[in-house]
Design a protein around this motif. Sequence first.
Motif, short mmCIF file in Angstrom:
data_model
loop_
_atom_site.label_atom_id
_atom_site.label_comp_id
_atom_site.label_asym_id
_atom_site.label_seq_id
_atom_site.Cartn_x
_atom_site.Cartn_y
_atom_site.Cartn_z
N GLU A 30 -32.08 -22.78 -10.74
CA GLU A 30 -31.04 -23.49 -11.44
C GLU A 30 -30.56 -22.83 -12.76
OE1 GLU A 30 -28.79 -25.62 -10.24
OE2 GLU A 30 -29.69 -26.52 -8.65
N ASN A 33 -28.97 -25.73 -18.90
CA ASN A 33 -27.96 -26.37 -19.69
C ASN A 33 -28.64 -26.31 -20.96
OD1 ASN A 33 -26.39 -27.76 -21.13
ND2 ASN A 33 -25.94 -29.47 -19.76
N ASP A 35 -27.65 -27.25 -23.84
CA ASP A 35 -27.41 -28.55 -24.74
C ASP A 35 -28.71 -29.32 -24.43
OD1 ASP A 35 -25.07 -27.22 -25.18
OD2 ASP A 35 -24.05 -28.62 -23.73
N HIS A 36 -29.42 -29.57 -23.41
CA HIS A 36 -30.51 -30.15 -23.31
C HIS A 36 -31.87 -29.65 -24.04
CE1 HIS A 36 -28.14 -32.06 -19.72
NE2 HIS A 36 -27.76 -32.62 -20.75
N GLN A 57 -30.54 -16.89 -18.72
CA GLN A 57 -29.71 -17.94 -17.88
C GLN A 57 -30.79 -19.04 -17.06
OE1 GLN A 57 -27.13 -15.36 -15.43
NE2 GLN A 57 -25.75 -17.28 -15.50
N LYS A 200 -32.90 -32.79 -12.84
CA LYS A 200 -32.47 -31.64 -13.62
C LYS A 200 -32.52 -31.80 -15.13
CE LYS A 200 -29.52 -27.55 -13.86
NZ LYS A 200 -29.04 -27.35 -15.08
N GLU A 201 -31.66 -32.68 -15.72
CA GLU A 201 -31.61 -33.12 -17.00
C GLU A 201 -32.96 -33.61 -17.48
OE1 GLU A 201 -29.23 -36.14 -20.16
OE2 GLU A 201 -28.50 -35.73 -18.28
N GLU A 204 -35.36 -30.35 -17.91
CA GLU A 204 -34.76 -29.80 -19.16
C GLU A 204 -35.31 -30.45 -20.42
OE1 GLU A 204 -30.38 -27.87 -17.29
OE2 GLU A 204 -30.67 -29.98 -18.29
#
Length: 280
Positions: A30, A33, A35-36, A57, A200-201, A204
């Motif tokens: 994946e 992100n 931001d996290h 990435q 996922k969050e 992260e």
Amino acid sequence: SKLKTGGVNYDVIIPSDYMVGRLASEGYLEPLNFDHIPNYQYIDEDFKNTVYDPDNQYSVPYSWGTVGIIYNTKYVAEPTGWDALWNPDYAGKILMFDNSRDAFGIAESALGYSQNSTDPAELQACADKLAEQKPLVQSYVMDQIFDLMENEEAWIAPYYAGDYLTMASENEDLAWYLPDDESFNFFIDAMCIPTCCTQKEAAETFINFLCDPEISGGNMSWVGYGTPESEARQYLDEGMDNEIAYPDSAVLARSDTFKFLDDETNQRMNALWLSVKTAN
């Protein structure tokens, strides 16, 4: 194989550099992100924009290290190159990697080839070199190396610098060697989120936690590998900021890094490795 066949739901995985490239190319990772992952700011620039993840990435560096020779000074003279692993004086006391990429990487370095060779003739020459070593090898190992070297059942083996530091803490007669005139492997292990992830969050957020400099310093003090964060080195335990875990740039200039090889080359290497291990 587990990701391909399904039925697993890992949230964070930590593969080595070339495998990150393979997983990304095959669509198993994946995009992150960031931001996290605000602690990504602490990752040194030398560990960003790598050949396996040029656009940053899919991965966040977790640890790094080198592959060298671990030997027992009671029984083995200081090596002068990879050929120490082919020395008949140590027959029956030599260990070798039990995976094709590391084993061929050593043979490639000993023969003066790139560790990313795709030349069939060079790969065959490496297989022949490994076949010459086979009668001298006690066993092909991975984690079994700890007990065998610490207990002096084996005398010499190639392995990872971080694990050497763990073994040396158990047996003071063990020493570390990196070739002076031949290449050796420099590797990065990196945190990734596979496509089977269900949180996922949260994944992260966990990666962000591991990137906190104090956490990274304490973590790498425990596992013995290098932290990719200069800011974290102040939190290393006493004695862990050493030239084995953190060789200088002049030493690292002699290293080679595994790249993701094409399927044909991987299949050829694996077939040759199988022929070495099953011969006679």
